[in-house]
Enzyme design. Structure first.
Site, mmCIF file in Angstrom:
data_model
loop_
_atom_site.group_PDB
_atom_site.id
_atom_site.type_symbol
_atom_site.label_atom_id
_atom_site.label_comp_id
_atom_site.label_asym_id
_atom_site.label_seq_id
_atom_site.Cartn_x
_atom_site.Cartn_y
_atom_site.Cartn_z
ATOM 1 N N THR A 68 0.806 -1.213 0.000
ATOM 2 C CA THR A 68 0.000 0.000 0.000
ATOM 3 C C THR A 68 0.841 1.266 0.000
ATOM 4 O OG1 THR A 68 -1.442 -1.188 1.484
ATOM 5 C CG2 THR A 68 -1.768 1.197 1.344
ATOM 6 N N ARG A 93 -12.756 -9.270 -0.131
ATOM 7 C CA ARG A 93 -12.047 -8.793 1.069
ATOM 8 C C ARG A 93 -11.647 -7.316 0.914
ATOM 9 N NH1 ARG A 93 -6.764 -6.422 2.174
ATOM 10 N NH2 ARG A 93 -6.128 -7.038 4.254
ATOM 11 N N ASP A 110 -7.579 -2.266 5.441
ATOM 12 C CA ASP A 110 -7.595 -0.990 6.164
ATOM 13 C C ASP A 110 -7.520 0.237 5.266
ATOM 14 O OD1 ASP A 110 -4.942 -1.866 5.449
ATOM 15 O OD2 ASP A 110 -4.172 -0.180 6.619
ATOM 16 N N THR A 140 0.475 0.776 6.440
ATOM 17 C CA THR A 140 0.744 -0.163 5.346
ATOM 18 C C THR A 140 0.921 -1.574 5.897
ATOM 19 O OG1 THR A 140 2.161 -0.585 3.409
ATOM 20 C CG2 THR A 140 3.257 0.234 5.383
ATOM 21 N N GLY A 169 -3.673 -5.215 6.811
ATOM 22 C CA GLY A 169 -4.769 -4.326 7.171
ATOM 23 C C GLY A 169 -5.631 -4.806 8.316
#
Ligand code: GLY
Length: 337
Positions: free
Chosen positions: A195, A223, A226, A246, A249
């Protein structure tokens, strides 16, 4: 030791923990020019500044800095910055070229938050490579803060975003290789990046943040982690500071990581200390439940209203990139174990 910072406009108290005290001595805690301390940068900030997860974000920072150095808006900077990674097929954790779920389908999540505390998000978005820009449109053009799945896709189409196949040959090949074994085992640092979360403070002191991902590789279809969740993957309080997350999540959501970090900065902790508290919260939750974090990585970044920044992760290997008046550079996060 507590030291109230010289600007004091946000009633920011810098906390010097024992480890930092031993590293720098008392003078190292005093962020005044000419005192001769070794660790001043850790506690003082400057603006503009942009900070982003993983040192692969050097290029993303450059795009953001072009806006910031021309006295542009922090929100434009973070959007332009993370789009660089969304567009890059070599980044297999974000946007175009992201690794698919276990059905071979790429779905993207993103959120954005501005200097007024407004936010927008998209989750489970398929076939559009810039979820961050769709999230910004959700914030600016709708009465809502989040759109999901087919509704998000329809909205992206209505807003004129271009539809495309996000599965690159490289990602397809990786998925086919994964299918041979088919086990879902998140690793600590897959290729050492994932991320992208980006936080920026512009010349006028406006804070903004963006967070975008293709999520965990080989996740279950549907799915969501975060990254698109305000308070988990990203949180900005314009009066205090901003934080983003990152890697895994699920752990970030269970402890409301980014919101917690901003609240800790409100209480006077430095960005790094605040990130450490959020990491410790994950560790103590797992300890209580007897679960192992051996193969789990979470990394946090924080930036306060003065432009001071910090990072902390569970494991070694979390890197980030920062661009301010001192240039664009790679940094290693402090870590817990
Ligand atoms: N941090 C990205 C995710 O867990 O989806």
């Amino acid at each position: 030791i507590q030291y109230r910072s010289s600007s004091n406009e946000d009633r920011l108290t810098v906390m010097l923990n024992r480890k930092q005290f031993l590293k720098t001595g008392f003078l190292g805690a005093i962020p005044l020019a000419g005192i001769g301390c070794t660790n001043v940068n850790k506690f003082t900030g400057s603006k503009p500044v942009v900070i982003a997860t993983w040192n692969t974000a050097i290029k993303a920072n450059e795009a953001a800095w072009k806006i910031l150095e021309n006295e542009g808006y922090a929100l434009d900077a973070v959007e332009a910055g993370v789009r660089v990674e969304e567009d890059d097929p070599m980044n297999m954790s974000v946007g175009y070229g992201g690794r698919p779920d276990r059905e071979g389908i790429v779905s993207l999540d993103a959120c954005i938050m501005d200097d007024k505390g407004e936010c927008g998000a998209v989750v489970f978005l398929q076939n559009y490579k810039n979820p961050i820009s769709v999230a910004r449109k959700v914030m600016e053009e709708t009465p809502h803060i989040m759109l999901a799945g087919k509704g998000a896709q329809q909205f992206a189409k209505d807003q004129g975003f271009e539809e495309m196949d996000l599965l690159t040959p490289k990602a397809k090949e990786a998925w086919e290789k994964w299918l041979e074994n088919g086990k879902y085992e998140p690793e600590v640092n897959i290729e050492n990046h994932d991320t992208i979360g980006m936080l920026a403070l512009d010349a006028e002191g406006r804070l903004s943040g963006a967070c975008t991902t293709s999520g965990a590789a080989w996740k279950m279809h549907g799915r969501v982690g975060d990254s698109p969740l305000i308070g988990a993957g990203l949180f900005v309080d314009p009066e205090i500071g901003a934080a983003c997350a990152t890697r895994l999540g699920e752990e970030v959501v269970k402890t409301a990581g980014s919101a917690l970090i901003v609240e800790m900065m409100r209480q006077g902790y430095s960005p790094e200390e605040a990130c450490k508290i959020a990491v410790d919260r994950i560790i103590s939750r797992n300890k209580r439940n007897g679960t192992s974090l051996k193969n789990t990585q979470v990394g946090y970044l924080a930036l306060n209203k003065d432009g001071a920044f910090g990072a902390y992760s569970i494991q070694e290997g979390f890197t980030y990139a920062v661009y301010n008046a001192d240039g664009n550079r790679k940094m290693d996060s402090e870590f817990r174990s």
